[in-house]
Enzyme design. Structure first.
Site, PDB file in Angstrom:
ATOM      1  N   MET A  48     -44.915   5.294 102.601  1.00 21.68           N
ATOM      2  CA  MET A  48     -45.039   5.766 101.258  1.00 21.68           C
ATOM      3  C   MET A  48     -44.653   4.658 100.295  1.00 21.68           C
ATOM      4  O   MET A  48     -43.690   3.979 100.523  1.00 21.68           O
ATOM      5  CB  MET A  48     -44.181   6.961 100.967  1.00 21.68           C
ATOM      6  N   CYS A  49     -45.488   4.518  99.311  1.00 24.01           N
ATOM      7  CA  CYS A  49     -45.291   3.493  98.273  1.00 24.01           C
ATOM      8  C   CYS A  49     -45.632   2.093  98.808  1.00 24.01           C
ATOM      9  O   CYS A  49     -45.561   1.828 100.005  1.00 24.01           O
ATOM     10  CB  CYS A  49     -43.883   3.490  97.712  1.00 24.01           C
ATOM     11  N   ARG A  50     -45.993   1.251  97.899  1.00 21.49           N
ATOM     12  CA  ARG A  50     -46.206  -0.175  98.146  1.00 21.49           C
ATOM     13  C   ARG A  50     -45.549  -0.906  96.983  1.00 21.49           C
ATOM     14  O   ARG A  50     -45.624  -0.452  95.833  1.00 21.49           O
ATOM     15  CB  ARG A  50     -47.687  -0.526  98.196  1.00 21.49           C
ATOM     16  N   ASN A  71     -51.398   6.127  97.140  1.00 21.76           N
ATOM     17  CA  ASN A  71     -50.218   5.922  96.295  1.00 21.76           C
ATOM     18  C   ASN A  71     -50.614   6.144  94.843  1.00 21.76           C
ATOM     19  O   ASN A  71     -50.794   5.201  94.062  1.00 21.76           O
ATOM     20  CB  ASN A  71     -49.686   4.503  96.515  1.00 21.76           C
ATOM     21  N   ASN A  83     -39.389   1.600  98.966  1.00 18.08           N
ATOM     22  CA  ASN A  83     -40.555   1.993  99.745  1.00 18.08           C
ATOM     23  C   ASN A  83     -40.034   2.736 100.974  1.00 18.08           C
ATOM     24  O   ASN A  83     -39.457   2.124 101.865  1.00 18.08           O
ATOM     25  CB  ASN A  83     -41.363   0.750 100.128  1.00 18.08           C
TER      26      ASN A  83
END
Length: 290
Positions: free
Chosen positions: A1-3, A41, A115
Site C-alpha cells: 500500500m502506497c508508493r 494508490n 508505506n
C-alpha cells in the site's frame, strides 16, 4: 500500500522526477510494478519540497488520485527543487480524514511518509500511543495509522534522536507491539534521507556526489537501481548511501560508521560507474522503457 519517493540533488522541475519517467510515481498510482499489497494508490497524494534558503518545506496534498488534479500538473511543470518527498496513497481502512491523511507529514524541516500498514490497528498500538504526551495525541493531523507512526517518530526526534535512530526505534517498537506490520518509512530534512525497509520494497539510485533517489520502486529501467534488503535502515545524502540491518542500530549512526567498515555503501561494493549527468535516470534516445 502506497508508493513514495525522496530525492536529493540538483534542482529539477517536480514533474521531471514525479511525472515524466516511464514508471514514475504518477504512473505508480494506478500501475505499480512491485507493490505487494494493494493495486491502486488513488486515496490521496502529496509532495513536499524545499526552496533554496528556506529550511521549512512547502507542501501540496489532495484527497483524490494524482492523475485527476490539473493544478498539480501545472505545479509539477514549473516548480523546481533540489530536495523533495512525494507519495501516492492506498488507504489502510476507510476514513474521513481526507487530505490530512495524505503524506507527506511535516514538522519543522522534516517531511515523512509511511508505506505499509499496522496489524490490528488501532488496538495494537494503544500501548505505544499512551507513551506520547497528551498534547501530541490531541494534535494528531489525522486518525490513521501513518499519523500515529509519525507522532511516535517525532516524539523521538524532539527528544534528541537522530533521524535514523528515530525511525529504527519506532519500527522495532511497532513490530513488537503489532507483529506482521509493514513499516517502510521515509524521512528527509532536505539534506539527508533516512528510510526503513520492513515488509515491502525499497530501492535507491545514486550518483555519488551529485544526487540520490530513494523510492518504493524504480521509476525507470536504469540498471543502477539497487534494492534494499528487508529489515534494513538506509541513511543517505547526496554523496553516500549506507545500509544497516535494523537489529544493529542501537549505537548512534556516527559510532557505527566509525566502527563498522563492512556497512553497505554506495562507495564500497555498490553499483558500477553511473551514466554522465546529462543522461542520469532518463531514457536515452531510442531506448524503450515501457
Amino acid at each position: 500500500m502506497c508508493r513514495h519517493l525522496a530525492y536529493l540533488g540538483p534542482e529539477e522541475p517536480l514533474g521531471r522526477l514525479l511525472v515524466e519517467p516511464a514508471h514514475s510515481l504518477f504512473r505508480q498510482s494506478w500501475a505499480p510494478r512491485r507493490q505487494r499489497h494493494g493495486t491502486v494508490n488513488a486515496d490521496g497524494f502529496g509532495v513536499g519540497w524545499y526552496a533554496e534558503g528556506d529550511p521549512v518545506p512547502g507542501r501540496y496534498r489532495r484527497t483524490g488520485p494524482i492523475w485527476g488534479d490539473q493544478s498539480f500538473a501545472d505545479l509539477a511543470r514549473v516548480v523546481r527543487s533540489g530536495a523533495l518527498l512525494a507519495a501516492v496513497r492506498d488507504a489502510t481502512v476507510a476514513g474521513a480524514d481526507g487530505e490530512a491523511a495524505a503524506a507527506p507529514y511535516t514538522a519543522g524541516s522534516w517531511l515523512f511518509s509511511h508505506n505499509g500498514a499496522i496489524s490490528g490497528w488501532p488496538r495494537s498500538l494503544a500501548p505505544l500511543a499512551q507513551t506520547l504526551p497528551p498534547a501530541e495525541l490531541l494534535s494528531l493531523e489525522a486518525r490513521c495509522d501513518s499519523a500515529l507512526v509519525w507522532a511516535l517518530i517525532l516524539n523521538r526526534l524532539r527528544a534528541g534522536d537522530e533521524e535514523g535512530q528515530a525511525l529504527a526505534g519506532t519500527v522495532l517498537d511497532i513490530a513488537a507491539a503489532a507483529p506482521g506490520s509493514r513499516l517502510n518509512l521515509l524521512l528527509t530534512n532536505g539534506e539527508t534521507i533516512a528510510a526503513t525497509a520492513w515488509g515491502d520494497t525499497l530501492w535507491y539510485l545514486t550518483e555519488p556526489g551529485r544526487r540520490t533517489v530513494v523510492a518504493s520502486e524504480p521509476y525507470d529501467d536504469d540498471p543502477h537501481w539497487q534494492e534494499v534488503p528487508d529489515r534494513t535502515l538506509l541513511a543517505a545524502s547526496r554523496t553516500d548511501v549506507l545500509l544497516t540491518p535494523l537489529k544493529d542500530v542501537d549505537a548512534p549512526m556516527a559510532e557505527r560508521l566509525a566502527s563498522s567498515p563492512t556497512l553497505g555503501s554506495a562507495r564500497a561494493g555498490g553499483p558500477p560507474s553511473h551514466k554522465e549527468p546529462s543522461t542520469w535516470g532518463r531514457p536515452t534516445q531510442g531506448e524503450n522503457r515501457a
